[in-house]
Scaffold this motif. Sequence first.
Motif, short mmCIF file in Angstrom:
data_model
loop_
_atom_site.label_atom_id
_atom_site.label_comp_id
_atom_site.label_asym_id
_atom_site.label_seq_id
_atom_site.Cartn_x
_atom_site.Cartn_y
_atom_site.Cartn_z
N MET A 1 0.82 -1.36 0.16
CA MET A 1 -0.05 0.01 0.05
C MET A 1 0.97 1.18 0.05
O MET A 1 0.47 2.26 -0.61
N GLN A 2 1.86 1.09 0.87
CA GLN A 2 2.85 2.40 0.77
C GLN A 2 3.22 2.63 -0.70
O GLN A 2 3.46 3.98 -0.99
N GLN A 3 3.73 1.60 -1.26
CA GLN A 3 4.27 1.83 -2.57
C GLN A 3 3.04 2.42 -3.60
O GLN A 3 3.34 3.36 -4.47
N LEU A 4 2.04 2.16 -3.38
CA LEU A 4 0.90 3.02 -4.16
C LEU A 4 0.76 4.13 -3.90
O LEU A 4 0.46 4.87 -4.90
N PHE A 5 0.66 4.55 -2.62
CA PHE A 5 0.47 5.92 -2.17
C PHE A 5 1.70 6.79 -2.81
O PHE A 5 1.14 7.87 -3.28
N GLU A 6 2.90 6.06 -2.81
CA GLU A 6 4.07 6.97 -3.33
C GLU A 6 3.78 7.12 -5.04
O GLU A 6 4.30 8.20 -5.48
N ARG A 7 3.36 6.09 -5.48
CA ARG A 7 3.12 6.30 -6.97
C ARG A 7 1.98 7.51 -7.32
O ARG A 7 2.05 8.32 -8.24
N TYR A 8 1.08 7.53 -6.40
CA TYR A 8 -0.06 8.45 -6.81
C TYR A 8 0.54 9.98 -6.32
O TYR A 8 0.30 10.69 -7.10
N LEU A 9 1.44 10.05 -5.20
CA LEU A 9 2.00 11.30 -5.07
C LEU A 9 2.90 11.70 -6.11
O LEU A 9 2.96 12.91 -6.61
N ALA A 10 3.64 10.76 -6.67
CA ALA A 10 4.54 10.98 -8.08
C ALA A 10 3.69 11.38 -8.82
O ALA A 10 4.17 12.66 -9.71
N LEU A 11 2.55 10.93 -9.22
CA LEU A 11 1.72 11.29 -10.53
C LEU A 11 1.20 12.97 -10.13
O LEU A 11 1.03 13.54 -11.12
N HIS A 12 0.75 12.96 -8.96
CA HIS A 12 0.03 14.18 -8.54
C HIS A 12 1.24 15.40 -8.76
O HIS A 12 0.82 16.43 -9.37
N LEU A 13 2.24 15.01 -8.29
CA LEU A 13 3.32 16.17 -8.44
C LEU A 13 3.59 16.41 -9.93
O LEU A 13 3.96 17.53 -10.15
N LYS A 14 3.58 15.57 -10.47
CA LYS A 14 4.18 15.75 -12.00
C LYS A 14 2.88 16.25 -13.04
O LYS A 14 3.13 17.02 -13.67
N PHE A 15 1.75 15.63 -12.72
CA PHE A 15 0.73 16.09 -13.65
C PHE A 15 -0.59 16.93 -13.12
O PHE A 15 -1.07 17.65 -14.18
N ALA A 16 -0.65 17.03 -11.62
CA ALA A 16 -2.02 17.71 -11.33
C ALA A 16 -1.65 19.12 -11.66
O ALA A 16 -0.72 19.72 -11.59
N ASN A 17 -2.67 19.86 -11.99
CA ASN A 17 -2.79 21.31 -12.29
C ASN A 17 -3.13 21.96 -11.09
O ASN A 17 -4.24 21.96 -10.41
N PRO A 18 -2.22 22.79 -10.75
CA PRO A 18 -2.44 23.60 -9.62
C PRO A 18 -3.60 24.62 -9.77
O PRO A 18 -3.86 25.33 -10.47
N GLY A 19 -4.60 24.35 -8.72
CA GLY A 19 -5.81 25.15 -8.44
C GLY A 19 -6.84 24.58 -9.32
O GLY A 19 -7.78 25.50 -9.58
N ALA A 20 -6.77 23.66 -9.93
CA ALA A 20 -7.64 23.01 -10.90
C ALA A 20 -8.63 22.32 -10.36
O ALA A 20 -9.69 21.97 -10.92
N GLY A 21 -8.43 22.14 -8.77
CA GLY A 21 -9.55 21.16 -8.15
C GLY A 21 -9.63 20.11 -8.60
O GLY A 21 -8.68 19.51 -9.07
N ALA A 22 -11.11 19.52 -8.97
CA ALA A 22 -11.09 18.00 -9.46
C ALA A 22 -11.06 17.98 -10.91
O ALA A 22 -11.47 17.11 -11.51
N GLU A 23 -10.70 19.00 -11.53
CA GLU A 23 -10.48 18.93 -12.97
C GLU A 23 -9.34 18.12 -13.43
O GLU A 23 -8.32 18.11 -12.99
N GLY A 24 -9.83 17.28 -14.45
CA GLY A 24 -8.98 16.14 -14.92
C GLY A 24 -7.65 16.81 -15.86
O GLY A 24 -7.81 17.77 -16.33
N CYS A 25 -6.74 16.08 -16.10
CA CYS A 25 -5.58 16.40 -17.06
C CYS A 25 -5.25 15.62 -18.03
O CYS A 25 -5.66 14.18 -17.92
N LEU A 26 -4.78 15.94 -19.00
CA LEU A 26 -4.66 15.05 -20.38
C LEU A 26 -3.22 14.29 -20.31
O LEU A 26 -2.37 15.10 -20.09
N VAL A 27 -3.22 12.98 -20.35
CA VAL A 27 -2.02 12.28 -20.37
C VAL A 27 -2.02 11.15 -21.29
O VAL A 27 -2.95 10.61 -21.62
N SER A 28 -0.85 10.67 -21.52
CA SER A 28 -0.71 9.34 -22.24
C SER A 28 -0.07 8.40 -21.42
O SER A 28 0.69 8.47 -20.36
N LEU A 29 -0.21 7.16 -21.78
CA LEU A 29 0.46 6.02 -21.04
C LEU A 29 2.05 6.14 -21.06
O LEU A 29 2.48 5.83 -20.30
#
Length: 593
Positions: A1-29
Amino acid sequence: MQQLFERYLALHLKFANPGAGAEGCLVSLEELSEALFCTPRNVKLIIRKLEEEKMIVWQAGRGRGNRSTLTFLIDREKLLLDRSEQLAQKGEYKQAFELLQAYGEGTSSRSRFVEWLNGHFGYRLTQDHDGHSDMLRLPVYRPILTLDPRELYYAFSAHLVKQLFDGLLQYDHVKERVVPALAHAWEHDEQGKEWIFHLRKGVWFHHGRELAAEDVVYSLERLREGGTSSWFVRFVLQVEAIGRRSIKVTLDRPNWLFPRFLCASGMVIVPHDLVEEDVEFWKHPVGTGPFRFVEWTEDRFTLEANPAYYQGRVHLDGVVIVIMPEDTSIYSKSWKQLLYDNHPQDNPPGHDWQVVEHLCNGCSLLTWNMRKDAPQQSAAFRSAFDLLVNRTRMIQELGEDRKYPARGFQPNHANLAEDYSYHPEQAAELLKESGYSGETVRIGTYGIHVQDARWLQQNLASFGINIEVQAETWQTIRNPDVRSGVDGLIYCVVLAEDEVCLIETYEQPGNFLREHLDPRLREWVKGKIDLVLGSREAEERWRLLAEIEDKLREETHVIFLLHKKVDTFYHPTMRGVGVNSLGWIDFREVWLA
């Protein structure tokens, strides 16, 4: 579970749009694969698991080459704080700080976590398999460098050694006299050269063996082999056992302070069998002290009560020392439980809380390296430097634990608030006399003393003194090349045992002051110390020690800076809270009403 949390954090840090709230972001595999350092196939598995945990919403792009929509459902800062707090609850403080360092960019999660820790620290009742335990959990902002009494230099390590080990004798600071410890009685000849100590019966090391004379002989002989504590046994000719519970120590000259020496952390008694057999002994030490060793990791040091302690079981069941990153001390603003810290708080606890203000028996100071050809070789330059340090303003501007100007090693209560030293006009004349013309003066220091060095650098620059600050760590400052390469060192002296610690300042191998002294002056000091040890009268010993200090001050081999205080805040239900001679809460006395 710890590894899954860290992967979520890594993706959030990389792709989340600051201030966008629940708005999604476009990404590729491919982008996700690059961010997580894994194959596209593994990315799909990770995405599925994150969806199952309701951490993200994933909408796959339709058609080849179309990008997908990734929506993050959990705030990164909240998740970081939750995970860090969970790790801290399990004692995994280092892992918590590493998590915050890796994924906390752009958030206040680190400072908020440390503020949360303030409530996590202190005295609390915990549940274990045997029922309830009274635990004291305290933060420190410095490493534990050693628990070997032969290699002690810092007061913090000396304090921990005193929790694990005992000496033959101990010093009662209230009654101002030496009292029994492992030895229940002692005697000496008329010259002060032969000392006999008689051990208590029924004193057990933590591993279950009874203390014997052989342990005392080994412990003292071990010091004679070298190390920072070897100066204690400079006069020792022979240590021998007289039966199982008596020891005779023969000196080559009188030493009437020898019983006081035996109270010091560097003179504690160790189990000869374990030290001889186990090269890793000092990583999991065993003594006779009030607490037993449990664990020592990068982020914590744990002790538990010794139930068979010969002076009576302590009230606490255990102590956890949490080793915090040094820079986190600035976030410690509110205390919910008992908390020891060298930094007074802007917002102290409630009005019903108690505070013990303890003036440290010692001072901060600057020692000049008289073994190096540099401006400090001029007595006029050293005197000018001293006269340019406005200690009162230094206290006002830097604040925190800085309390009074220092005129010597120990606080003199008759003139604590006075600052005699600041005379810039006289200093200007002395600078001319010295021939100083702006050469760089390199001042080495470490930890909390860097701020003092920077202050001196800034304030003395207006008088034409060019200071370069060489900031080291608690470990690197002890490097002989660092000590010999700087022109001066700023650090703090703690005089836990008064006379003994003053002598240690002059005698201890590797001590900054001793190593910086001119060789001829060092020999003069050594001769004075011999006279001190040979004197039976305390008044005469203090007179001789004062002569050494006066010479150091008058010839400015040492620049005495400031006396400091320690504030200890604690809840009113806490009892037995006091500060010992090493500037630490005395663990063995603390209890909860």
